[in-house]
Design an enzyme around this catalytic site. Structure first.
Site, PDB file in Angstrom:
ATOM      1  N   HIS A  88       0.846  -1.197   0.000  1.00 20.49           N
ATOM      2  CA  HIS A  88       0.000   0.000   0.000  1.00 20.49           C
ATOM      3  C   HIS A  88       0.885   1.252   0.000  1.00 20.49           C
ATOM      4  CE1 HIS A  88      -2.696   3.163   1.333  1.00 20.49           C
ATOM      5  NE2 HIS A  88      -3.641   2.439   0.764  1.00 20.49           N
ATOM      6  N   GLU A 157      -3.546   1.974  -7.443  1.00 22.87           N
ATOM      7  CA  GLU A 157      -3.915   3.118  -6.607  1.00 22.87           C
ATOM      8  C   GLU A 157      -2.914   4.250  -6.825  1.00 22.87           C
ATOM      9  OE1 GLU A 157      -6.373   1.898  -2.973  1.00 22.87           O
ATOM     10  OE2 GLU A 157      -4.284   1.546  -2.458  1.00 22.87           O
TER      11      GLU A 157
HETATM   12  P1  PGA Z   1      -8.988   6.701  -0.286  1.00 18.78           P
HETATM   13  O1  PGA Z   1      -7.892   5.580   0.080  1.00 18.78           O
HETATM   14  O2  PGA Z   1     -10.213   5.989  -0.723  1.00 18.78           O
HETATM   15  O3  PGA Z   1      -9.176   7.474   0.988  1.00 18.78           O
HETATM   16  O4  PGA Z   1      -8.400   7.536  -1.373  1.00 18.78           O
HETATM   17  C1  PGA Z   1      -7.710   4.479  -0.772  1.00 18.78           C
HETATM   18  C2  PGA Z   1      -6.666   3.565  -0.204  1.00 18.78           C
HETATM   19  O5  PGA Z   1      -5.743   4.043   0.465  1.00 18.78           O
HETATM   20  O6  PGA Z   1      -6.730   2.343  -0.405  1.00 18.78           O
END
Ligand code: PGA
Length: 235
Positions: A88, A157
């Protein structure tokens, strides 16, 4: 569809239990067929529910030992947790986990057969230098990761979209997801400011197999609204 909630450093044990109760009730009542996965904070970890898979946001690649502040498989086993988030962006960029440690974690937990949600995504300065740089950056993050691992779930992401309220455009998502899909046929989630208002549009994109959601998912009713979006798309 996989609807995954990353609770990050939010919700203590009591609040997490109430949160899971609300979601589970919704799933049963609405006969949701999509897969619900929740990653609670470390001290709020608990066994999976009948309809909700519980995953850990982090673990160290050991069974036990002297690694202050970390947990190993002994702790996950006690709760029968078999799902783990690795790579992450907050662990990469705030907790300074480097590619070497991330790969070590992947190999260790893959060897043991854990389901691994593996996150990749580029920071803003890379995005600003163009699409080719984005792909090179993501390829580097995937380098050495077994993309054929049967229990792998990938998540794209973009760092600049996480917790910023700035979601990637449909075009961004299509472009990156189709590039990642050429490397792996495993489920691929999008994450980064997914909201109740944009979830349906994102989930409908070809090559998006679900979402990994932070901020919006912290409220059970909003998480349930994400499940509702998924249900409308696929039915
Ligand atoms: P967010 O976070 O939806 O607050 O942008 C996504 C994540 O960190 O998986």
């Amino acid at each position: 569809m996989i609807i995954a909630a990353n609770l990050k450093t939010n919700h203590n044990r009591t609040k997490t239990a109430a949160y899971l109760d609300t979601i589970e009730e919704y799933i049963k009542e609405h006969k949701s067929k999509d897969r619900a996965v929740v990653f609670p904070s470390m001290s709020s970890l608990c066994p999976s529910r009948e309809r909700i898979t519980i995953g850990a946001q982090n673990a160290y690649p050991v069974a036990n030992g002297s690694f202050t502040g970390e947990i190993g498989t002994d702790h996950l086993d006690e709760l029968a947790i078999r799902t783990l988030l690795i790579g992450h962006s907050e662990r990469r960029h705030i907790l300074n986990e480097d590619i070497g440690l991330i790969k070590r974690k992947f190999d260790f937990f893959a060897e043991l057969g854990y389901e691994i949600f593996f996150c990749v995504g580029e920071p803003l300065e890379i995005k600003e230098t163009g699409f080719e740089s984005v792909l090179t950056y993501i390829n580097r993050q995937l380098d050495g990761i077994d993309l054929t691992y049967p229990k792998l779930v990938l998540a794209y992401e973009p760092v600049w979209a996480i917790g910023t309220g700035k979601t990637a455009t449909k075009e961004d998502i299509i472009a990156v997801h189709s590039a990642i899909k050429e490397l792996s046929d495993k489920p691929l989630l999008y994450g980064g400011s997914v909201k109740v208002e944009n979830a349906a549009e994102i989930l409908a994109i070809d090559g998006v197999d679900g979402v990994l959601v932070g901020t919006t998912s912290w409220q059970a009713d909003k998480y349930n609204a994400l499940l509702a979006s998924a249900q409308t798309i696929k039915e």
